[in-house]
Design an enzyme around this catalytic site. Structure first.
Site, PDB file in Angstrom:
ATOM      1  N   GLU A   1       0.822  -1.205   0.000  1.00 11.81           N
ATOM      2  CA  GLU A   1       0.000   0.000   0.000  1.00 11.81           C
ATOM      3  C   GLU A   1       0.862   1.263   0.000  1.00 11.81           C
ATOM      4  O   GLU A   1       0.548   2.241  -0.675  1.00 11.81           O
ATOM      5  CB  GLU A   1      -0.919   0.014   1.221  1.00 11.81           C
TER       6      GLU A   1
ATOM      7  N   CYS B   1      -2.967  -3.969   7.003  1.00  5.85           N
ATOM      8  CA  CYS B   1      -2.585  -4.284   8.379  1.00  5.85           C
ATOM      9  C   CYS B   1      -2.911  -3.123   9.316  1.00  5.85           C
ATOM     10  O   CYS B   1      -2.962  -1.961   8.908  1.00  5.85           O
ATOM     11  CB  CYS B   1      -1.099  -4.630   8.449  1.00  5.85           C
TER      12      CYS B   1
ATOM     13  N   ALA C   1      10.397 -35.736  -9.517  1.00  4.60           N
ATOM     14  CA  ALA C   1      10.447 -36.004 -10.956  1.00  4.60           C
ATOM     15  C   ALA C   1      10.401 -37.514 -11.139  1.00  4.60           C
ATOM     16  O   ALA C   1      11.109 -38.252 -10.443  1.00  4.60           O
ATOM     17  CB  ALA C   1      11.718 -35.428 -11.573  1.00  4.60           C
TER      18      ALA C   1
ATOM     19  N   ARG D   1      12.667 -23.287  -5.909  1.00  2.27           N
ATOM     20  CA  ARG D   1      13.602 -23.026  -4.811  1.00  2.27           C
ATOM     21  C   ARG D   1      13.650 -21.541  -4.469  1.00  2.27           C
ATOM     22  O   ARG D   1      13.692 -21.167  -3.297  1.00  2.27           O
ATOM     23  CB  ARG D   1      15.005 -23.502  -5.192  1.00  2.27           C
TER      24      ARG D   1
ATOM     25  N   ASP E   1      23.195 -38.331  -4.225  1.00  5.07           N
ATOM     26  CA  ASP E   1      23.328 -37.262  -5.225  1.00  5.07           C
ATOM     27  C   ASP E   1      24.297 -36.155  -4.831  1.00  5.07           C
ATOM     28  O   ASP E   1      24.649 -35.344  -5.690  1.00  5.07           O
ATOM     29  CB  ASP E   1      21.957 -36.629  -5.493  1.00  5.07           C
TER      30      ASP E   1
ATOM     31  N   ALA F   1       9.562 -38.212   1.724  1.00 10.07           N
ATOM     32  CA  ALA F   1       8.249 -37.755   1.260  1.00 10.07           C
ATOM     33  C   ALA F   1       7.137 -38.537   1.943  1.00 10.07           C
ATOM     34  O   ALA F   1       6.118 -37.971   2.352  1.00 10.07           O
ATOM     35  CB  ALA F   1       8.151 -37.906  -0.255  1.00 10.07           C
ATOM     36  N   GLY F   2       7.336 -39.840   2.112  1.00 12.96           N
ATOM     37  CA  GLY F   2       6.336 -40.657   2.773  1.00 12.96           C
ATOM     38  C   GLY F   2       6.116 -40.251   4.216  1.00 12.96           C
ATOM     39  O   GLY F   2       4.983 -40.243   4.705  1.00 12.96           O
TER      40      GLY F   2
END
Length: 353
Positions: A47, A70, A148, A178, A194, A288-289
């Site tokens: 703003e 705000c 992926a 990222r 990796d 991930a699990g």
């Protein structure tokens, strides 16, 4: 308002722990005279940027804001008061502010005689500010899980090779994700296999995220690991009882165990305390699990490559789902071709979470 939503998106990755906000100001005759967005934490809010551009032309005009102005004095003053002092006659906002410290701007504006309308393009503004809104409402960082895979769901071949399943276009797009996140998280398996770097490359002006390695036993991150360079800050999360004598000098947080790994809620709580409001989860199937099992995934971005392997690890394991009725069902919000690949974005509904 749609223009304000687009402006807000320009602040993704640089405003945390504050929200992304966009503002457009019309003069009394309905012509745009000012526009702005929140560019960085501690800097002027959207703003204020828009009001500075509008100048005296803001008097009697309308401000369109993606988030309720705000009503809080922190590193900057309250936007509600700035709008009143500028002589704005009408304020239209998309999403009410859920932060108890900053809410109340709409009431302050009305008390000053300003017409206030809320809820315009609320869903679009919510989607654009999903990370911050989720972090405020749930008290933990927003989590986007990225992976992926081949068309048959494999993230690596049977011999463990995985570079590269996805195309250069998809890998470049990951750097955009990222750049929009406060932290990038991987597990010990990814660290070993990796030696990932995890820093942002190829995105101009990007604020580097915190690189987080979940190394439960403190054995995966070794001296010379790429994640330990000075390209971005790094945090290594280990178990409370792990022996860290072989761990290189680094910022370390000790967390309680949960089953075979670390407690996901404890990890997210530790990151939240450090000001992290959005997490890009780049870990392998096991990590991930554990996040899915903990109900801590809010959005999924999958890069599907036109490749078949027939064997090898799948994208997700150990999620605690044993039957179809327990399946975590997602709402697909976008499908985009990237080179030969297809990027699919899906969200987890609050009910599913």
């Amino acid at each position: 308002m749609r223009r304000a939503v687009a402006l807000a998106a320009r602040g993704l990755g640089s405003t945390s722990p504050n929200p992304v906000v966009g503002c457009v100001i019309h003069d009394a005759s309905g012509h745009e005279v000012g526009a702005g967005w929140h560019q960085r934490a501690g800097g002027p809010h959207a703003e204020v940027h828009a009001l500075r551009q509008a100048g005296v032309l803001a008097r009697g005009g309308t401000a369109y804001v993606t988030l309720e102005p705000c009503d809080h004095t922190g590193r900057t003053g309250p936007c509600s008061q700035a709008l009143v002092e500028a002589g704005i006659a009408r304020v239209v906002y998309a999403v009410g502010d859920p932060d108890a410290r900053a809410t109340g701007g709409a009431d302050t504006l009305r008390a000053a005689g300003v017409e206030v309308v809320g809820g315009l393009l609320e869903a679009e503004a919510e989607a654009g500010n999903a990370a911050w809104l989720t972090s405020v409402r749930l008290g933990r960082p927003y989590v986007l899980w990225k992976y992926a895979a081949t068309l048959d769901g494999r993230v690596a071949a049977q011999d463990g090779t995985s570079r590269w399943i996805s195309s250069p276009a998809s890998r470049a797009d990951v750097h955009r994700l990222r750049a929009e996140a406060d932290a990038v998280v991987v597990g010990s398996g990814t660290a070993r296999a990796d030696d990932p770097h995890l820093a942002v490359r190829g995105v101009e002006g990007a604020v580097q995220p915190l690189r987080v390695v979940v190394d439960t036993e403190a054995t995966a991150v070794r001296a010379g690991a790429r994640v330990l360079d000075d390209a971005a800050p790094t945090l290594i999360a280990v178990a409370q009882d792990a022996a860290t004598d072989r761990l290189p000098a680094a910022d370390v947080v000790r967390l309680p165990r949960d089953g075979r790994g670390l407690s996901v809620p404890a990890l997210l709580a530790a990151l939240y305390e450090r000001g992290v409001r959005s997490v890009l989860l780049e870990g392998g199937p096991t990590l991930a699990g554990s996040f899915v099992a903990a109900g801590a995934v809010d959005r999924v971005v999958g890069y599907l490559a036109p490749v078949l392997l027939g064997a090898g690890p799948t994208a997700l394991t150990g999620a605690g789902i044993t039957t179809l009725t327990e399946a975590l069902r997602l709402d697909v919000t976008e499908t985009v071709p990237l080179g030969p690949d297809l990027r699919i974005t899906a969200t987890v509904t609050p009910k599913e979470r």
